[in-house]
Design a protein around this motif. Structure first.
Motif, PDB file in Angstrom:
ATOM      1  N   PRO A 107     -63.642  23.961   7.723  1.00 60.99           N
ATOM      2  CA  PRO A 107     -63.814  23.200   8.963  1.00 60.99           C
ATOM      3  C   PRO A 107     -63.080  23.791  10.156  1.00 60.99           C
ATOM      4  O   PRO A 107     -63.390  23.465  11.301  1.00 60.99           O
ATOM      5  CB  PRO A 107     -63.248  21.817   8.605  1.00 60.99           C
ATOM      6  CG  PRO A 107     -62.242  22.089   7.527  1.00 60.99           C
ATOM      7  CD  PRO A 107     -62.842  23.214   6.738  1.00 60.99           C
ATOM      8  N   PHE A 108     -62.103  24.687   9.891  1.00 63.63           N
ATOM      9  CA  PHE A 108     -61.299  25.240  10.978  1.00 63.63           C
ATOM     10  C   PHE A 108     -61.836  26.558  11.526  1.00 63.63           C
ATOM     11  O   PHE A 108     -61.280  27.100  12.478  1.00 63.63           O
ATOM     12  CB  PHE A 108     -59.851  25.426  10.520  1.00 63.63           C
ATOM     13  CG  PHE A 108     -59.195  24.153  10.085  1.00 63.63           C
ATOM     14  CD1 PHE A 108     -58.849  23.182  11.014  1.00 63.63           C
ATOM     15  CD2 PHE A 108     -58.949  23.898   8.749  1.00 63.63           C
ATOM     16  CE1 PHE A 108     -58.259  21.988  10.628  1.00 63.63           C
ATOM     17  CE2 PHE A 108     -58.359  22.712   8.341  1.00 63.63           C
ATOM     18  CZ  PHE A 108     -58.010  21.751   9.280  1.00 63.63           C
ATOM     19  N   VAL A 109     -62.896  27.078  10.931  1.00 64.48           N
ATOM     20  CA  VAL A 109     -63.452  28.328  11.432  1.00 64.48           C
ATOM     21  C   VAL A 109     -64.049  28.085  12.823  1.00 64.48           C
ATOM     22  O   VAL A 109     -64.566  27.001  13.105  1.00 64.48           O
ATOM     23  CB  VAL A 109     -64.512  28.888  10.465  1.00 64.48           C
ATOM     24  CG1 VAL A 109     -65.791  28.056  10.468  1.00 64.48           C
ATOM     25  CG2 VAL A 109     -64.827  30.349  10.786  1.00 64.48           C
ATOM     26  N   HIS A 203     -51.975  27.673  11.574  1.00 64.14           N
ATOM     27  CA  HIS A 203     -52.293  26.270  11.871  1.00 64.14           C
ATOM     28  C   HIS A 203     -53.788  25.973  11.757  1.00 64.14           C
ATOM     29  O   HIS A 203     -54.190  24.816  11.893  1.00 64.14           O
ATOM     30  CB  HIS A 203     -51.762  25.858  13.262  1.00 64.14           C
ATOM     31  CG  HIS A 203     -52.467  26.501  14.410  1.00 64.14           C
ATOM     32  ND1 HIS A 203     -51.957  27.586  15.093  1.00 64.14           N
ATOM     33  CD2 HIS A 203     -53.644  26.203  15.020  1.00 64.14           C
ATOM     34  CE1 HIS A 203     -52.779  27.919  16.064  1.00 64.14           C
ATOM     35  NE2 HIS A 203     -53.807  27.110  16.039  1.00 64.14           N
ATOM     36  N   ARG A 204     -54.601  27.011  11.520  1.00 64.08           N
ATOM     37  CA  ARG A 204     -56.028  26.785  11.289  1.00 64.08           C
ATOM     38  C   ARG A 204     -56.461  27.289   9.911  1.00 64.08           C
ATOM     39  O   ARG A 204     -57.623  27.624   9.718  1.00 64.08           O
ATOM     40  CB  ARG A 204     -56.861  27.465  12.377  1.00 64.08           C
ATOM     41  CG  ARG A 204     -56.823  26.755  13.700  1.00 64.08           C
ATOM     42  CD  ARG A 204     -57.989  27.097  14.605  1.00 64.08           C
ATOM     43  NE  ARG A 204     -57.972  28.458  15.103  1.00 64.08           N
ATOM     44  CZ  ARG A 204     -58.755  29.428  14.649  1.00 64.08           C
ATOM     45  NH1 ARG A 204     -59.602  29.222  13.661  1.00 64.08           N
ATOM     46  NH2 ARG A 204     -58.679  30.641  15.178  1.00 64.08           N
ATOM     47  N   VAL A 205     -55.541  27.289   8.968  1.00 58.35           N
ATOM     48  CA  VAL A 205     -55.864  27.723   7.608  1.00 58.35           C
ATOM     49  C   VAL A 205     -55.362  26.686   6.618  1.00 58.35           C
ATOM     50  O   VAL A 205     -54.184  26.333   6.636  1.00 58.35           O
ATOM     51  CB  VAL A 205     -55.229  29.094   7.291  1.00 58.35           C
ATOM     52  CG1 VAL A 205     -55.478  29.468   5.838  1.00 58.35           C
ATOM     53  CG2 VAL A 205     -55.791  30.169   8.217  1.00 58.35           C
ATOM     54  N   GLN A 215     -56.471  15.459   2.712  1.00 57.47           N
ATOM     55  CA  GLN A 215     -55.751  14.605   3.651  1.00 57.47           C
ATOM     56  C   GLN A 215     -54.969  15.441   4.662  1.00 57.47           C
ATOM     57  O   GLN A 215     -54.950  15.123   5.860  1.00 57.47           O
ATOM     58  CB  GLN A 215     -54.816  13.680   2.876  1.00 57.47           C
ATOM     59  CG  GLN A 215     -55.557  12.652   2.034  1.00 57.47           C
ATOM     60  CD  GLN A 215     -54.673  11.961   1.017  1.00 57.47           C
ATOM     61  OE1 GLN A 215     -53.450  12.143   1.003  1.00 57.47           O
ATOM     62  NE2 GLN A 215     -55.275  11.170   0.147  1.00 57.47           N
ATOM     63  N   ARG A 216     -54.333  16.497   4.190  1.00 53.36           N
ATOM     64  CA  ARG A 216     -53.581  17.370   5.084  1.00 53.36           C
ATOM     65  C   ARG A 216     -54.516  18.034   6.090  1.00 53.36           C
ATOM     66  O   ARG A 216     -54.203  18.128   7.284  1.00 53.36           O
ATOM     67  CB  ARG A 216     -52.838  18.430   4.281  1.00 53.36           C
ATOM     68  CG  ARG A 216     -52.089  19.457   5.133  1.00 53.36           C
ATOM     69  CD  ARG A 216     -51.380  20.473   4.256  1.00 53.36           C
ATOM     70  NE  ARG A 216     -50.812  21.556   5.037  1.00 53.36           N
ATOM     71  CZ  ARG A 216     -49.662  21.502   5.689  1.00 53.36           C
ATOM     72  NH1 ARG A 216     -48.928  20.397   5.629  1.00 53.36           N
ATOM     73  NH2 ARG A 216     -49.219  22.530   6.387  1.00 53.36           N
ATOM     74  N   ARG A 222     -57.153  16.515  13.298  1.00 51.44           N
ATOM     75  CA  ARG A 222     -56.913  15.514  14.350  1.00 51.44           C
ATOM     76  C   ARG A 222     -55.914  16.032  15.386  1.00 51.44           C
ATOM     77  O   ARG A 222     -56.070  15.791  16.584  1.00 51.44           O
ATOM     78  CB  ARG A 222     -56.430  14.204  13.719  1.00 51.44           C
ATOM     79  CG  ARG A 222     -57.515  13.513  12.884  1.00 51.44           C
ATOM     80  CD  ARG A 222     -57.076  12.145  12.402  1.00 51.44           C
ATOM     81  NE  ARG A 222     -58.097  11.566  11.543  1.00 51.44           N
ATOM     82  CZ  ARG A 222     -57.997  11.458  10.215  1.00 51.44           C
ATOM     83  NH1 ARG A 222     -56.898  11.893   9.602  1.00 51.44           N
ATOM     84  NH2 ARG A 222     -58.959  10.926   9.509  1.00 51.44           N
ATOM     85  N   LEU A 223     -54.897  16.753  14.922  1.00 55.75           N
ATOM     86  CA  LEU A 223     -53.944  17.342  15.857  1.00 55.75           C
ATOM     87  C   LEU A 223     -54.610  18.396  16.733  1.00 55.75           C
ATOM     88  O   LEU A 223     -54.362  18.472  17.943  1.00 55.75           O
ATOM     89  CB  LEU A 223     -52.768  17.947  15.091  1.00 55.75           C
ATOM     90  CG  LEU A 223     -51.792  16.962  14.453  1.00 55.75           C
ATOM     91  CD1 LEU A 223     -50.790  17.699  13.568  1.00 55.75           C
ATOM     92  CD2 LEU A 223     -51.060  16.152  15.518  1.00 55.75           C
ATOM     93  N   LEU A 224     -55.453  19.219  16.127  1.00 55.22           N
ATOM     94  CA  LEU A 224     -56.152  20.243  16.896  1.00 55.22           C
ATOM     95  C   LEU A 224     -57.074  19.623  17.935  1.00 55.22           C
ATOM     96  O   LEU A 224     -57.190  20.112  19.059  1.00 55.22           O
ATOM     97  CB  LEU A 224     -56.954  21.143  15.952  1.00 55.22           C
ATOM     98  CG  LEU A 224     -56.157  22.133  15.114  1.00 55.22           C
ATOM     99  CD1 LEU A 224     -57.032  22.747  14.032  1.00 55.22           C
ATOM    100  CD2 LEU A 224     -55.570  23.225  15.984  1.00 55.22           C
ATOM    101  N   GLN A 225     -57.736  18.540  17.553  1.00 56.86           N
ATOM    102  CA  GLN A 225     -58.660  17.901  18.482  1.00 56.86           C
ATOM    103  C   GLN A 225     -57.925  17.223  19.637  1.00 56.86           C
ATOM    104  O   GLN A 225     -58.499  17.048  20.711  1.00 56.86           O
ATOM    105  CB  GLN A 225     -59.528  16.890  17.726  1.00 56.86           C
ATOM    106  CG  GLN A 225     -60.534  17.563  16.793  1.00 56.86           C
ATOM    107  CD  GLN A 225     -61.323  16.565  15.972  1.00 56.86           C
ATOM    108  OE1 GLN A 225     -60.819  15.516  15.593  1.00 56.86           O
ATOM    109  NE2 GLN A 225     -62.572  16.892  15.694  1.00 56.86           N
TER     110      GLN A 225
END
Length: 232
Positions: A107-109, A203-205, A215-216, A222-225
């Motif tokens: 989801p972080f790609v 922070h994106r892995v 959950q993590r 949510r923090l990134l958004q």
């Protein structure tokens, strides 16, 4: 012509149906599909799956599911490379076609990551371009823990070495791999000679193999958004 292949079998055990489970309100699979669409890199985005529901979710998100993966390539022990090779064969891709294996639980790609991977493949002539990131702690100082709870260093020779003097270590970020079709067909792995590492920030892995991981990862998202400057 570039092709994105997303392996997404239906039989995940530790997190059942994780490829289509809702992640921050959307099916997990839809996150990497959107990044692939936004990248502008790909002529086709193909889902390799044995599961009709996964195929339907993928098509709703904008990908294609033109065939179903065989049972022989959809068990718990099937590695990634044979799945990509099978899809290359199904599509009859020319040898020089750039092919990106993009994991369904990524989801972080970002679109930028995917474009950078293709640029690295073309500019360096690498056999593969692999998404990588650094370990958060020096692996040379790793501990083992036995059944009685006792701990000891793997390498006691590093006991007195300052962490800043130890070589930085990297690991597979588990998001995507770029390689030409011919290289996929002629290799048993992607970490041999001629592989380039494309650096992603820690922070994106996040591996997503357990419910705790899930959950993590949602907390990270949510923090990134909350900070659109990070989410580009």
């Amino acid at each position: 012509m570039s092709i994105c292949i997303i392996p997404a079998r239906g039989g995940s055990k530790r997190i059942p149906r994780k490829n289509i489970r809702k992640f921050c309100g959307r099916p997990m699979l839809s996150w990497p599909i959107k990044a692939a669409l936004d990248s502008g890199c790909f002529d086709r985005i193909i889902i390799s799956t044995d599961d009709d529901e996964i195929a339907m979710v993928a098509e709703e998100a904008g990908a294609e599911a033109p065939f179903r993966r065989s049972a022989e390539l959809a068990d718990d022990y099937t590695p990634t490379v044979p799945v990509i090779v099978d899809t290359i064969a199904q599509l009859n891709l020319p040898d020089l076609t750039p092919v990106c294996c993009l994991y369904a639980t990524s989801p972080f790609v970002t679109a930028t990551d995917l474009r950078s991977g293709l640029e690295c493949l073309e500019e360096t002539g690498a056999n593969f371009v692999v998404s990588v990131t650094t370990y958060a702690f020096p692996i040379q100082r790793a501990l083992r823990r036995n059944q009685h709870g006792e701990v000891a260093m793997f390498d006691t020779a590093q006991m007195q070495t300052r962490s800043q003097d130890l070589e930085e270590a990297w690991h597979d970020a588990g998001q995507f791999y770029w390689g030409k079709a011919a290289k996929w067909k002629t290799t048993a792995g992607i970490f041999g000679d001629g592989s380039q590492g494309l650096v992603l920030p820690r922070h994106r892995v996040q591996d997503i193999d357990t419910n705790e991981d899930w959950q993590r990862a949602e907390q990270m998202m949510r923090l990134l958004q909350l900070d659109s400057a990070l989410w580009t």
